[in-house]
Design a protein around this motif. Structure first.
Motif, short mmCIF file in Angstrom:
data_model
loop_
_atom_site.label_atom_id
_atom_site.label_comp_id
_atom_site.label_asym_id
_atom_site.label_seq_id
_atom_site.Cartn_x
_atom_site.Cartn_y
_atom_site.Cartn_z
N THR A 1 4.23 -1.24 -12.45
CA THR A 1 3.88 -0.21 -11.48
C THR A 1 2.93 -0.81 -10.45
O THR A 1 1.88 -1.35 -10.80
N LEU A 2 3.31 -0.71 -9.20
CA LEU A 2 2.50 -1.23 -8.11
C LEU A 2 1.24 -0.36 -7.97
O LEU A 2 1.33 0.85 -7.81
N LEU A 3 0.09 -1.00 -8.05
CA LEU A 3 -1.18 -0.28 -7.92
C LEU A 3 -1.72 -0.34 -6.50
O LEU A 3 -2.60 0.45 -6.14
N GLY A 4 -1.24 -1.29 -5.70
CA GLY A 4 -1.70 -1.38 -4.32
C GLY A 4 -2.00 -2.81 -3.92
O GLY A 4 -1.59 -3.77 -4.58
N PHE A 5 -2.76 -2.92 -2.83
CA PHE A 5 -3.08 -4.21 -2.24
C PHE A 5 -4.54 -4.22 -1.86
O PHE A 5 -5.00 -3.34 -1.13
N ARG B 1 -1.75 -5.81 -6.65
CA ARG B 1 -2.17 -5.38 -7.99
C ARG B 1 -1.02 -4.65 -8.66
O ARG B 1 -0.37 -3.81 -8.05
N LEU B 2 -0.80 -5.01 -9.94
CA LEU B 2 0.36 -4.52 -10.67
C LEU B 2 -0.02 -4.20 -12.11
O LEU B 2 -0.68 -5.00 -12.77
N GLY C 1 -1.26 -4.30 -19.10
CA GLY C 1 -2.38 -4.95 -18.43
C GLY C 1 -2.19 -5.02 -16.93
O GLY C 1 -1.07 -5.07 -16.42
N VAL C 2 -3.30 -5.03 -16.25
CA VAL C 2 -3.31 -5.10 -14.80
C VAL C 2 -3.45 -6.57 -14.38
O VAL C 2 -4.29 -7.29 -14.91
N ILE C 3 -2.62 -6.97 -13.43
CA ILE C 3 -2.72 -8.32 -12.87
C ILE C 3 -2.86 -8.23 -11.36
O ILE C 3 -2.51 -7.21 -10.75
N ALA C 4 -3.38 -9.30 -10.77
CA ALA C 4 -3.50 -9.41 -9.32
C ALA C 4 -2.92 -10.77 -8.92
O ALA C 4 -3.32 -11.79 -9.47
N ILE C 5 -1.99 -10.75 -7.99
CA ILE C 5 -1.35 -11.97 -7.54
C ILE C 5 -1.54 -12.08 -6.02
O ILE C 5 -1.22 -11.14 -5.29
N GLU D 1 0.83 -1.20 0.00
CA GLU D 1 0.00 0.00 0.00
C GLU D 1 0.88 1.26 0.00
O GLU D 1 0.64 2.20 -0.75
N ARG D 2 1.89 1.25 0.86
CA ARG D 2 2.77 2.42 1.03
C ARG D 2 3.51 2.78 -0.26
O ARG D 2 3.70 3.96 -0.56
#
Length: 183
Positions: free
Chosen positions: A146-150, A156-157, A165-169, A116-117
């Motif tokens: 680019t880190l989009l957050g959590f 999310r990246l 594209g946006v991915i979530a791991i 998040e930070r």
């Protein structure tokens, strides 16, 4: 079905390595419990804690951070206070060298709060297993973007490769994540 035979020596060696790793993790947990209150009182975040054999000597490495960054005086203060508690409690029964430093430019990201930070920063992320989070039919372990957050226990990246594209791991699937240096 494959049947593998091991000698007693191989089994003892494997069990020793496994037992050594378990004991080291227990030691790190105990050390973290001891030093966390000290770091919080001094205004620092514990970023990482490592214990590694460094040549013939054991090294205990403590990585600290704070919003304004870390100075040499910060490392000295933490080293002094942490040394005192480790000397009293004696969680490491052998000789060791204590090292205190900042996490560096390629700071590891481990906790949800880290993701998040540092939203908006470029990161490199490695998963435990091959994954295909964007359903491109291309499994891999390493992702940069680019880190989009959590959210929802997932990192999310925004990928920086050609297709983007946006991915979530899921956080539990991440082996290692670090900030990437931007020049």
């Amino acid at each position: 079905m494959q049947l593998t035979f091991h000698t007693k020596g191989e089994l003892r060696g494997s069990l020793f390595l496994f037992w050594n790793e378990v004991m080291q993790q227990d030691n790190l947990t105990q050390i973290e419990t001891l030093i966390s209150p000290i770091l919080e009182d001094l205004g620092f975040e514990l970023v990482d804690l490592q214990m590694q054999q460094d040549g013939r000597q054991l090294a205990l490495r403590i990585f600290i951070d704070k919003p304004a960054g870390i100075t040499l005086d910060d490392c000295v203060a933490v080293s002094r206070d942490v040394s005192a508690i480790l000397e009293i409690e004696d969680p490491i029964k052998s000789a060791y060298r204590l090292e205190v430093s900042s996490p560096g430019l390629d700071r590891p990201l481990k906790k949800p709060a880290d993701f998040e930070r540092f939203a908006g920063q470029i990161i490199k992320l490695k998963t435990l297993d091959l994954v295909d989070p964007d359903q491109r039919g291309h499994t891999r372990k390493t992702f940069v973007g680019t880190l989009l957050g959590f959210e929802d226990d997932q990192v999310r990246l925004e990928q920086t490769d050609k297709q983007g594209g946006v991915i979530a791991i899921p956080l539990v699937d991440i082996d290692k994540a670090n900030l990437e240096e931007e020049f």
